[in-house]
Design a protein around this motif. Structure first.
Motif, PDB file in Angstrom:
ATOM      1  N   GLY A 240     114.715  27.855  71.540  1.00 20.29           N
ATOM      2  CA  GLY A 240     115.369  26.691  72.139  1.00 20.29           C
ATOM      3  C   GLY A 240     115.714  26.852  73.602  1.00 20.29           C
ATOM      4  O   GLY A 240     116.176  25.921  74.239  1.00 20.29           O
ATOM      5  N   GLN A 241     115.493  28.047  74.151  1.00 24.53           N
ATOM      6  CA  GLN A 241     115.774  28.295  75.561  1.00 24.53           C
ATOM      7  C   GLN A 241     115.029  29.544  75.992  1.00 24.53           C
ATOM      8  O   GLN A 241     114.473  30.252  75.170  1.00 24.53           O
ATOM      9  N   MET A 242     115.031  29.791  77.303  1.00 22.54           N
ATOM     10  CA  MET A 242     114.392  30.999  77.824  1.00 22.54           C
ATOM     11  C   MET A 242     115.229  31.511  78.994  1.00 22.54           C
ATOM     12  O   MET A 242     115.507  30.765  79.932  1.00 22.54           O
ATOM     13  N   ILE A 243     115.643  32.769  78.912  1.00 24.12           N
ATOM     14  CA  ILE A 243     116.381  33.388  80.016  1.00 24.12           C
ATOM     15  C   ILE A 243     115.351  33.875  81.032  1.00 24.12           C
ATOM     16  O   ILE A 243     114.520  34.729  80.724  1.00 24.12           O
ATOM     17  N   LEU A 244     115.395  33.294  82.217  1.00 30.56           N
ATOM     18  CA  LEU A 244     114.445  33.662  83.260  1.00 30.56           C
ATOM     19  C   LEU A 244     114.967  34.787  84.136  1.00 30.56           C
ATOM     20  O   LEU A 244     114.193  35.578  84.661  1.00 30.56           O
ATOM     21  N   HIS A 245     116.296  34.844  84.288  1.00 30.84           N
ATOM     22  CA  HIS A 245     116.895  35.846  85.172  1.00 30.84           C
ATOM     23  C   HIS A 245     118.338  36.042  84.741  1.00 30.84           C
ATOM     24  O   HIS A 245     118.985  35.095  84.305  1.00 30.84           O
ATOM     25  N   THR A 246     118.833  37.267  84.832  1.00 33.48           N
ATOM     26  CA  THR A 246     120.218  37.512  84.394  1.00 33.48           C
ATOM     27  C   THR A 246     121.212  37.600  85.552  1.00 33.48           C
ATOM     28  O   THR A 246     122.375  37.284  85.382  1.00 33.48           O
ATOM     29  N   GLN A 247     120.805  38.050  86.713  1.00 33.39           N
ATOM     30  CA  GLN A 247     121.716  38.175  87.863  1.00 33.39           C
ATOM     31  C   GLN A 247     121.111  37.508  89.092  1.00 33.39           C
ATOM     32  O   GLN A 247     120.267  38.125  89.737  1.00 33.39           O
ATOM     33  N   PRO A 248     121.459  36.302  89.448  1.00 34.75           N
ATOM     34  CA  PRO A 248     122.333  35.363  88.733  1.00 34.75           C
ATOM     35  C   PRO A 248     121.634  34.816  87.487  1.00 34.75           C
ATOM     36  O   PRO A 248     120.412  34.838  87.394  1.00 34.75           O
ATOM     37  N   LEU A 249     122.456  34.311  86.585  1.00 38.48           N
ATOM     38  CA  LEU A 249     121.942  33.806  85.324  1.00 38.48           C
ATOM     39  C   LEU A 249     121.125  32.538  85.549  1.00 38.48           C
ATOM     40  O   LEU A 249     121.584  31.591  86.178  1.00 38.48           O
ATOM     41  N   LEU A 250     119.904  32.544  85.044  1.00 38.40           N
ATOM     42  CA  LEU A 250     119.023  31.376  85.131  1.00 38.40           C
ATOM     43  C   LEU A 250     118.345  31.198  83.775  1.00 38.40           C
ATOM     44  O   LEU A 250     117.558  32.049  83.343  1.00 38.40           O
ATOM     45  N   ILE A 251     118.718  30.118  83.101  1.00 39.35           N
ATOM     46  CA  ILE A 251     118.188  29.822  81.766  1.00 39.35           C
ATOM     47  C   ILE A 251     117.604  28.421  81.795  1.00 39.35           C
ATOM     48  O   ILE A 251     118.179  27.521  82.402  1.00 39.35           O
ATOM     49  N   CYS A 252     116.482  28.242  81.139  1.00 42.24           N
ATOM     50  CA  CYS A 252     115.957  26.878  81.018  1.00 42.24           C
ATOM     51  C   CYS A 252     115.895  26.512  79.539  1.00 42.24           C
ATOM     52  O   CYS A 252     115.777  27.375  78.667  1.00 42.24           O
ATOM     53  N   GLY A 253     116.015  25.231  79.278  1.00 43.90           N
ATOM     54  CA  GLY A 253     115.990  24.736  77.905  1.00 43.90           C
ATOM     55  C   GLY A 253     115.596  23.278  77.897  1.00 43.90           C
ATOM     56  O   GLY A 253     115.186  22.729  78.912  1.00 43.90           O
ATOM     57  N   GLY A 254     115.736  22.649  76.749  1.00 48.23           N
ATOM     58  CA  GLY A 254     115.368  21.247  76.590  1.00 48.23           C
ATOM     59  C   GLY A 254     114.360  21.093  75.482  1.00 48.23           C
ATOM     60  O   GLY A 254     114.017  22.058  74.786  1.00 48.23           O
ATOM     61  N   ASP A 255     113.868  19.860  75.321  1.00 52.25           N
ATOM     62  CA  ASP A 255     112.979  19.614  74.189  1.00 52.25           C
ATOM     63  C   ASP A 255     111.630  20.318  74.323  1.00 52.25           C
ATOM     64  O   ASP A 255     110.927  20.495  73.338  1.00 52.25           O
TER      65      ASP A 255
END
Length: 170
Positions: free
Chosen positions: A130-145
């Motif tokens: 349901g989501q994907m963590i692209l980067h942790t520092q800084p936090l970058l997460i993408c999600g959606g349908d």
């Protein structure tokens, strides 16, 4: 953005595909009556139109001060066949089909025809929660349908997954 993500993530994101369609909005003066016994209707036997709604009825906000509006969505097939067509021509085609389906529809005061290039997910990101963590520092997460499926449950599932992914970083 692509400097942040790895090659595997890039391939996963590029594998997502969407259907295309058109949306047509018909807007009416206050007090205009739309004489149909339904608020929304799925159309299964038309090559152009898939869905029609009398938007204020559907949302239960009928008001003497605000004119009604009608929203029409085309079929996926029609959307893909007319993806690069002239929007004015597409509008006329949709209106001619609408006239056959709802002949009692009065003349609108304005019309908006919108190409919806990315309408619904036809293939979501594979093996994704349901989501994907692209980067942790800084936090970058993408999600959606695009990470689940194109319906209300898919959007909620992605939102819940995003919230769980953010929690450890708070």
């Amino acid at each position: 953005l692509f400097t942040v993500i790895n090659e595997s993530q890039k391939q996963q994101l590029e594998s997502v595909s969407y259907s295309s369609r058109y949306a047509l909005g018909l807007f009416y003066e206050a007090g205009t009556g739309i004489a149909v016994p339904w608020a929304a209707q799925y159309i299964t036997d038309n090559p152009c139109i898939r869905f029609i709604s009398i938007d204020n009825k559907k949302r239960n906000i009928e008001s003497p001060e605000v004119g009604p509006s009608v929203v029409v969505h085309t079929t996926v097939t029609f959307g893909s066949e007319h993806l690069d067509s002239d929007p004015a021509e597409v509008q006329q085609i949709i209106l001619s089909h609408l006239q056959r389906i709802v002949p009692s529809l009065p003349k609108s005061s304005s019309i908006k025809c919108q190409r919806w290039r990315y309408s619904q997910v036809t293939r979501a990101v594979p093996n994704c929660p349901g989501q994907m963590i692209l980067h942790t520092q800084p936090l970058l997460i993408c999600g959606g349908d695009g990470f689940t499926r194109s319906n209300f449950d898919g959007c909620i599932e992605s939102a819940m997954s995003l919230a769980e992914a953010v929690k450890p970083h708070l």
